[in-house]
Design a protein around this motif. Structure first.
Motif, mmCIF file in Angstrom:
data_model
loop_
_atom_site.group_PDB
_atom_site.id
_atom_site.type_symbol
_atom_site.label_atom_id
_atom_site.label_comp_id
_atom_site.label_asym_id
_atom_site.label_seq_id
_atom_site.Cartn_x
_atom_site.Cartn_y
_atom_site.Cartn_z
ATOM 1 N N SER A 26 -3.186 -10.206 -93.122
ATOM 2 C CA SER A 26 -4.017 -9.803 -91.985
ATOM 3 C C SER A 26 -3.452 -10.410 -90.709
ATOM 4 O O SER A 26 -2.619 -11.317 -90.751
ATOM 5 N N GLY A 27 -3.903 -9.878 -89.567
ATOM 6 C CA GLY A 27 -3.517 -10.496 -88.304
ATOM 7 C C GLY A 27 -3.174 -9.497 -87.208
ATOM 8 O O GLY A 27 -3.205 -8.283 -87.402
ATOM 9 N N ILE A 28 -2.850 -10.039 -86.059
ATOM 10 C CA ILE A 28 -2.454 -9.251 -84.897
ATOM 11 C C ILE A 28 -0.984 -8.862 -85.023
ATOM 12 O O ILE A 28 -0.134 -9.704 -85.298
ATOM 13 N N THR A 29 -0.698 -7.594 -84.843
ATOM 14 C CA THR A 29 0.697 -7.149 -84.798
ATOM 15 C C THR A 29 1.161 -6.919 -83.372
ATOM 16 O O THR A 29 2.354 -6.979 -83.095
ATOM 17 N N TYR A 30 0.202 -6.635 -82.472
ATOM 18 C CA TYR A 30 0.555 -6.497 -81.050
ATOM 19 C C TYR A 30 -0.658 -6.852 -80.201
ATOM 20 O O TYR A 30 -1.763 -6.363 -80.443
ATOM 21 N N MET A 60 -8.268 -1.693 -78.369
ATOM 22 C CA MET A 60 -7.765 -2.425 -79.538
ATOM 23 C C MET A 60 -8.033 -1.610 -80.801
ATOM 24 O O MET A 60 -9.148 -1.115 -80.991
ATOM 25 N N MET A 61 -7.005 -1.472 -81.624
ATOM 26 C CA MET A 61 -7.170 -0.811 -82.916
ATOM 27 C C MET A 61 -7.378 -1.851 -84.010
ATOM 28 O O MET A 61 -6.703 -2.883 -84.021
ATOM 29 N N VAL A 62 -8.307 -1.557 -84.906
ATOM 30 C CA VAL A 62 -8.547 -2.385 -86.086
ATOM 31 C C VAL A 62 -8.353 -1.481 -87.295
ATOM 32 O O VAL A 62 -9.064 -0.482 -87.455
ATOM 33 N N THR A 63 -7.367 -1.806 -88.138
ATOM 34 C CA THR A 63 -7.042 -0.964 -89.283
ATOM 35 C C THR A 63 -7.022 -1.783 -90.572
ATOM 36 O O THR A 63 -6.954 -3.019 -90.537
ATOM 37 N N HIS A 64 -7.068 -1.054 -91.688
ATOM 38 C CA HIS A 64 -6.939 -1.709 -92.996
ATOM 39 C C HIS A 64 -5.472 -1.981 -93.305
ATOM 40 O O HIS A 64 -5.115 -3.055 -93.770
ATOM 41 N N HIS A 65 -4.615 -1.007 -93.030
ATOM 42 C CA HIS A 65 -3.180 -1.152 -93.292
ATOM 43 C C HIS A 65 -2.411 -1.367 -91.997
ATOM 44 O O HIS A 65 -2.700 -0.738 -90.982
ATOM 45 N N ASP A 66 -1.414 -2.218 -92.055
ATOM 46 C CA ASP A 66 -0.383 -2.261 -91.026
ATOM 47 C C ASP A 66 0.510 -1.037 -91.248
ATOM 48 O O ASP A 66 0.389 -0.343 -92.260
ATOM 49 N N ALA A 67 1.397 -0.754 -90.314
ATOM 50 C CA ALA A 67 2.382 0.309 -90.550
ATOM 51 C C ALA A 67 3.170 -0.036 -91.811
ATOM 52 O O ALA A 67 3.600 -1.171 -91.997
ATOM 53 N N TRP A 68 3.356 0.947 -92.668
ATOM 54 C CA TRP A 68 3.957 0.702 -93.972
ATOM 55 C C TRP A 68 5.444 0.357 -93.853
ATOM 56 O O TRP A 68 6.213 1.067 -93.194
ATOM 57 N N ASP A 69 5.864 -0.725 -94.518
ATOM 58 C CA ASP A 69 7.287 -1.083 -94.569
ATOM 59 C C ASP A 69 8.099 -0.006 -95.278
ATOM 60 O O ASP A 69 9.280 0.191 -94.975
ATOM 61 N N ASN A 92 -6.388 -5.850 -91.501
ATOM 62 C CA ASN A 92 -6.858 -6.745 -92.555
ATOM 63 C C ASN A 92 -6.793 -5.985 -93.872
ATOM 64 O O ASN A 92 -7.501 -4.993 -94.062
ATOM 65 N N HIS A 93 -5.946 -6.446 -94.776
ATOM 66 C CA HIS A 93 -5.672 -5.692 -95.993
ATOM 67 C C HIS A 93 -6.412 -6.261 -97.206
ATOM 68 O O HIS A 93 -7.552 -5.889 -97.468
ATOM 69 N N LEU A 94 -5.788 -7.163 -97.952
ATOM 70 C CA LEU A 94 -6.337 -7.579 -99.242
ATOM 71 C C LEU A 94 -7.708 -8.245 -99.123
ATOM 72 O O LEU A 94 -8.581 -8.033 -99.976
ATOM 73 N N SER A 95 -7.917 -9.036 -98.089
ATOM 74 C CA SER A 95 -9.211 -9.700 -97.937
ATOM 75 C C SER A 95 -10.342 -8.692 -97.747
ATOM 76 O O SER A 95 -11.477 -8.930 -98.163
#
Length: 253
Positions: A26-30, A60-69, A92-95
């Motif tokens: 989880s966290g801020i990407t930008y 601000m966007m809040v998503t479950h997934h970050d952009a997929w690697d 915020n993904h697994l949590s």
């Protein structure tokens, strides 16, 4: 509110037992370094959802997934687009899969299922559930209920004739036979998830457990919606809006 204040508020919602895993998932990407008045929520960070967020005037966007690697180059392209529109992003993904207001528990609540226990443990977090109906329902009635809820067609296979009481659930990607095995071992009548492959179907048939496959995105939607709504509780200066996503996954089924 600024971005760091919103992140602090999010962190307060979670019982963090493993800080290393939590921060890696989880966290801020930008951070656009601007005040946030409007939050846009959706499951996936993509160029299309960023465009939609910009149209909606999201700060601000809040998503479950970050952009997929696995989508090579997407993460860098998304950061560039966020920067262009001055939109911050947090995921915020697994949590969110694990918590009691997240992806799994939110879908159970929508389906009127009672949570029996958390399953599918990884690093102390649980991304699956076993749940029950107080009264048995027909398998086809459950399929219809899920399709109406997700607003998309689902794939399903009926490998037993029993009515449904006990359900195994892994929102998102629970298509591996290892995930399905936990539902089998917990004597579930049906297993619900958002991904599958040939082995999933054949193993379900081998074990005689019914199978319902929605999409990865929309089985997880209600968890991120729940998080967004919690963020704006008693916050007059904050607004949350849904960022629409395409139902293209349903066309792949």
């Amino acid at each position: 509110m600024n971005v760091s204040q919103i992140v602090d508020k999010i962190n307060e919602l979670f019982n963090v037992t493993n800080k290393e895993i939590y921060t890696s998932e989880s966290g801020i990407t930008y951070d656009a370094k601007r005040r946030v008045k409007k939050i846009g929520y959706c499951v996936n960070l993509t160029l299309e959802t960023i465009e939609e967020a910009n149209i909606l005037g999201v700060d601000m966007m809040v998503t479950h997934h970050d952009a997929w690697d696995e989508i090579y180059g997407l993460k860098e392209a998304c950061i560039k687009k966020l920067e262009e529109y001055s939109i911050s992003h947090y995921y915020n993904h697994l949590s969110l899969d694990d918590c009691n207001f997240g992806t799994n528990d939110s879908l159970l609540k929508k389906l009127n299922l009672r949570n029996v226990k958390s399953t599918h443990e990884w690093e102390g977090l649980y991304f699956g559930r076993i749940a029950e109906y107080d009264e048995e329902i027909n398998f086809n009635a459950l399929v219809t209920k899920i399709e109406n809820l997700l607003e998309e067609p689902v794939r399903y296979w009926q490998f037993n004739d029993k009515k449904v009481r006990r359900v195994g659930l892994v929102c998102g990607n629970g298509g591996s036979t290892t995930c399905l095995k936990e539902a089998v071992e917990n004597n579930c009548d049906v297993y619900i998830t958002g991904e599958c492959n040939l082995y999933t179907i054949q193993y379900a048939k081998f074990k005689g457990i019914n199978l319902i496959i929605g999409s990865h995105t929309f089985t997880e939607f209600f968890g991120i919606q729940s998080l967004a709504w919690k963020l704006i509780e008693n916050q007059k200066e904050l607004e949350a809006v849904k960022v629409n996503e395409e139902h293209y996954e349903a066309n792949l089924k």
